[in-house]
Design an enzyme around this catalytic site. Structure first.
Site, PDB file in Angstrom:
ATOM      1  N   ASP A  91       1.045  -1.207  -0.269  1.00 27.91           N
ATOM      2  CA  ASP A  91       0.252  -0.311  -0.237  1.00 27.91           C
ATOM      3  C   ASP A  91       1.044   1.182   0.231  1.00 27.91           C
ATOM      4  O   ASP A  91       1.935   1.292   0.756  1.00 27.91           O
ATOM      5  CB  ASP A  91      -1.184   0.004   1.376  1.00 27.91           C
ATOM      6  CG  ASP A  91      -1.825   1.328   0.964  1.00 27.91           C
ATOM      7  OD1 ASP A  91      -2.288   1.551   0.313  1.00 27.91           O
ATOM      8  OD2 ASP A  91      -2.343   1.393   2.821  1.00 27.91           O
ATOM      9  N   CYS A 131      -7.222  -1.879  -5.227  1.00 25.31           N
ATOM     10  CA  CYS A 131      -6.299  -1.386  -4.582  1.00 25.31           C
ATOM     11  C   CYS A 131      -7.689  -1.533  -3.586  1.00 25.31           C
ATOM     12  O   CYS A 131      -9.145  -2.567  -2.765  1.00 25.31           O
ATOM     13  CB  CYS A 131      -5.701  -0.241  -4.058  1.00 25.31           C
ATOM     14  SG  CYS A 131      -5.885   0.841  -5.130  1.00 25.31           S
TER      15      CYS A 131
END
Length: 232
Positions: A91, A131
């Site tokens: 991330d 994501c």
């Protein structure tokens, strides 16, 4: 890979996401060419996947690329003919070479599929990418595909950001603007001007600025403020 970006005006009819859909504000469609486009979105769950599948059918989604940890069963999509590709990376980070390779191979494969089909589809094939929030890792992969197609890196950032407000962090912007290099195949392809880079970009030149942090060749704070409204 074809080396130019086609605007939506030149890409033929499009089947838009219905405004009445509860996902209307979660989806961002990015045109690629007349046969392919990308859908940036947030992360489905097993409880919400039915809503996503409904819109996937409308938008002709053939593939879903997830770059985060799985939050739903891939079988829920595959039973509806949607392929799931797991290309996870950290991330807030930029994609490693292995992820880039698989991503660009998928894009090329879908382009080849479109060329091999005898009749043009009324709705182009769509590769969905997500994501968690659809603001970092997923937009980076889409911007890379646009750069590979011949779009100026900063134009790709602005274009995706225009479609997906809040996309990219500083590291990802620097990566796309100064560090990512087109593949050899794209470098030798004939590049046609796009609506976004048909004239010289005011940000086009780039140079390192201080202690190893490469940024476009204008003051970093004014660059981020001008493009995105803040210096992040």
């Amino acid at each position: 890979m074809s080396a130019y970006y086609t605007s939506s005006a030149a890409a033929g009819p499009r089947k838009p996401l219905g405004k009445s859909s509860p996902l209307a504000n979660s989806f961002s469609l990015i045109e690629y060419d007349r046969d392919l486009r990308f859908l940036i979105m947030d992360c489905p769950t097993n409880n919400t996947i039915a809503l996503y599948l409904k819109e996937f059918a409308r938008l002709n989604v053939t593939d879903v690329v997830r770059v985060c940890e799985p939050t739903y069963l891939r079988e829920r999509l595959e039973t509806h003919g949607v392929r799931v590709h797991d290309l996870p990376f950290k991330d807030g980070d930029v994609p490693p070479a292995s992820v880039l390779k698989q991503w660009l191979e998928l894009v090329n494969e879908r382009l080849c599929d479109a060329v091999s089909e005898s009749a043009a589809q009324p709705v182009p094939k769509t590769i969905a990418v997500h994501c968690v929030a659809g603001l970092g890792r997923a937009p980076v992969l889409v911007a890379v595909a646009l750069i590979e197609k011949g779009m100026d890196p900063l134009d790709s950032i602005e274009h995706v950001r225009h479609k997906r407000r809040g996309a990219f962090n500083n590291r990802q912007i620097t990566y796309l603007a100064d560090q990512y290099k087109r593949t050899a195949a794209s470098k030798h392809a004939k590049v046609r001007a796009s609506p976004l880079n048909s004239t010289a970009s005011p940000h086009a030149s780039a140079s390192p600025a201080g202690s190893g942090s490469a940024v476009p060749a204008i003051a970093p704070k004014s660059f981020f403020r001008k493009m995105f409204g803040s210096s992040h």
